[in-house]
Design an enzyme around this catalytic site. Structure first.
Site, PDB file in Angstrom:
ATOM      1  N   GLU A 371      -0.607   6.618   0.631  1.00 28.85           N
ATOM      2  CA  GLU A 371       0.845   6.541   0.822  1.00 28.85           C
ATOM      3  C   GLU A 371       1.166   6.577   2.301  1.00 28.85           C
ATOM      4  O   GLU A 371       1.170   7.626   2.926  1.00 28.85           O
ATOM      5  CB  GLU A 371       1.541   7.698   0.090  1.00 28.85           C
ATOM      6  CG  GLU A 371       3.058   7.588   0.109  1.00 28.85           C
ATOM      7  CD  GLU A 371       3.728   8.702  -0.673  1.00 28.85           C
ATOM      8  OE1 GLU A 371       4.446   8.402  -1.637  1.00 28.85           O
ATOM      9  OE2 GLU A 371       3.521   9.884  -0.304  1.00 28.85           O
ATOM     10  N   GLN A 372       1.412   5.415   2.850  1.00 26.85           N
ATOM     11  CA  GLN A 372       1.834   5.338   4.242  1.00 26.85           C
ATOM     12  C   GLN A 372       3.101   4.507   4.336  1.00 26.85           C
ATOM     13  O   GLN A 372       3.310   3.578   3.550  1.00 26.85           O
ATOM     14  CB  GLN A 372       0.742   4.749   5.122  1.00 26.85           C
ATOM     15  CG  GLN A 372       0.292   3.368   4.734  1.00 26.85           C
ATOM     16  CD  GLN A 372      -0.557   2.720   5.804  1.00 26.85           C
ATOM     17  OE1 GLN A 372      -0.065   2.397   6.874  1.00 26.85           O
ATOM     18  NE2 GLN A 372      -1.838   2.546   5.528  1.00 26.85           N
TER      19      GLN A 372
END
Length: 543
Positions: A371-372
């Site tokens: 999750e970026q």
């Protein structure tokens, strides 16, 4: 007919699957770890194309959190059975080493723009699936077959099995219908039928400089298949000076007036190291059926840079500067932009209809597989400018946001607004410049920071001129000034993506990102984004 210069889909657009429905042509291309999944392009003349949709838009269809770089959506196949559209795709969960975790799915839609159905799971025996609709109403599912026991490679052939649309299941026996040729690494199968022959088109030789399109045929869908007299109907492997390299992974379409074209994957290397910064692109070749009922590429097998098409290409949009605002409703981005892996966009960004600002919610590092917050568009030109204005107040060195030229976690250049551990705001360039062998895996080069005032917006810019990449910045009311050295822009390429040959499959992007390694979801605001193509010698070739 007008001569049109390849590629027709410049920049990261590999593994083309082409389809004609009436007067409309569609090409679906791979998107790998970039979300939403699959790019579908539309044309009415084979020369001028526009992205119209990305059909895999929700978690029930695609969730790539944890998929490694160059995994995710591989080699979609787009077909139409006279009633509805069928899209077949693989979600690859692991690709390195002996094992491949490759899950194959089918989605359908009445309209090309959707809504697209929830996926039907088919199998996980290999990748590059396609669906063939026979003229007797039967449907056949084909994919390459992976055998982890085989050495030196595990490409075991092309598997075929009947698909029952009534039960949405594969039925009956599965048969290995084609083992490939001595070039090996057989994949990318597509089936066709003409004059009582079943034709099987495959890709071989890997996705590097030995890539090729192989053609064979049989009187039965189950084989045996005999190989084309020329074996490979398209390849650049024996012609290292050809403008279009890495030619392979193709698909065939017939026009309404009886002409035949082959679309295929290609790459345009730059520098003496032959690096494909724009990744694998889509080109088109004119083909013809000879009296022996075999298909031949006109002037082949080496792909032509210029091809006769029904219409001329309008290059004006290709060279036009693109200024973006982020004013979409319901977190909808401009169509040129994608993000990485996650279907849960509310956790990584939001748009603002009132002022066009893009807010990124700081999550994991720029190299994360989970999750970026990174939103970017394809690099489609060898030279370009890109810029944005950031409003951001980091508290320490674990919070950073800014402008990035990005390929994958191994290869990116990143101009960030961050802070020293005492809270002093600063500009810091982070550069990850892996090339094979990796050595210090993903070790960043951190340049000496530049202190800036604690408050105020900052204009960030990157200029790329072929191999040379330079960052710039400006404080409010000031002119742009250079920051950092001139970097090697060719690092952001397939050949430096952290793998040996045939291991990195995407292309260069440019965009914005935000990380908060404290876990407090610190937000960064970006006031628009501008991408300006710059024409130089690298963008022009002679016939």
């Amino acid at each position: 007919m007008p001569l049109v210069r390849n590629p027709i889909l410049p920049g990261f657009n590999p593994d083309p699957s082409i389809l004609r429905v009436g007067s409309d042509y569609y090409i679906a291309t791979s998107t790998f770890e970039w979300y939403p999944g699959v790019q579908i392009h539309h044309s009415t003349d084979l020369a001028n194309w526009k992205v119209i949709t990305r059909p895999l838009t929700r978690a029930s269809q695609l969730d790539m959190r944890g998929d490694p770089d160059s995994c995710g959506v591989w080699a979609p196949c787009l077909t139409h059975d006279g009633t509805k559209f069928w899209l077949v795709y693989t979600d690859v969960k692991r690709k390195d080493g002996s094992y491949k975790d490759t899950h194959n799915y089918i989605v359908t839609a009445d309209s090309i723009t959707g809504p697209w159905s929830d996926p039907i799971y088919t199998n996980s025996s290999g990748f590059d699936p396609s669906l063939f609709h026979d003229d007797d109403g039967k449907k056949y599912f084909v994919n390459m077959l992976w055998d982890h026991r085989k050495r030196p490679h595990s490409f075991a052939g092309i598997a075929c099995q009947e698909f029952d649309p009534a039960t949405n299941k594969l039925v009956g026996p599965r048969k290995n219908i084609f083992a490939g040729t001595d070039l090996a690494l057989v994949e990318g199968p597509h089936l066709y039928k003409r004059n009582g022959w079943y034709y099987l088109l495959t890709a071989e030789g890997g996705t590097g400089y030995d890539h090729a399109v192989t053609f064979c045929r049989s009187r039965s869908v189950w084989g045996p298949y005999e190989t084309h007299p020329a074996k490979h109907i398209l390849t650049s492997k024996d012609h290292p000076l050809a403008a279009l390299q890495r030619a392979g992974h193709g698909d065939i379409v017939d026009t309404s007036d009886g002409r035949t074209y082959l679309v295929h994957l290609t790459g345009r290397p730059t520098t003496q190291l032959r690096r494909c910064v724009l990744g694998r692109e889509t080109a088109i070749q004119e083909a013809f059926w000879a009296e022996d009922d075999w298909l031949y590429v006109k002037n082949g097998p080496v792909p032509s840079l210029y091809v006769d098409l029904p219409a001329a290409r309008d290059d004006t949009p290709y060279w036009a500067p693109q200024s973006y605002t982020f004013s979409g409703e319901n977190n909808e981005l401009p169509l040129d932009f994608q993000w990485l892996r996650t279907p849960d966009t509310a956790r990584i960004f939001r748009t603002s209809p009132s002022d066009g600002v893009l807010t990124l919610i700081g999550r994991e590092s720029i190299g994360s597989w989970f999750e970026q917050a990174l939103v970017a568009r394809r690099q489609q030109h060898f030279s370009y400018d890109a810029e944005t204005v950031i409003d951001y107040a980091p508290e320490d060195e674990r919070q950073f946001a800014g402008l990035t030229a990005y390929y994958c976690r191994f290869n990116f250049f990143y101009l960030t607004v961050s802070a020293h551990n005492d809270g002093q705001r600063e500009l810091l360039i982070q550069a990850s410049e892996a090339s094979w062998p990796l050595g210090g895996l993903n070790q960043q080069r951190l340049l000496e920071p530049v202190q800036i005032p604690q408050e105020g917006k900052v204009r960030l810019k990157v200029t790329v001129r072929g191999k040379a990449l330079q960052f710039w910045y400006a404080l409010e009311g000031e002119e742009l000034k250079k920051i950092g050295p001139v970097f090697d822009a060719s690092i952001v390429s397939d050949e430096c993506g952290g793998h040996q040959a045939h291991g990195s499959f995407t292309g260069a992007f440019v965009g914005v990102a935000a990380s908060d390694l404290n876990g407090t979801a610190k937000e960064a605001r970006f006031e628009g984004f501008k991408y300006t193509p710059v024409e130089d010698a690298s963008d022009r070739y002679e016939a």
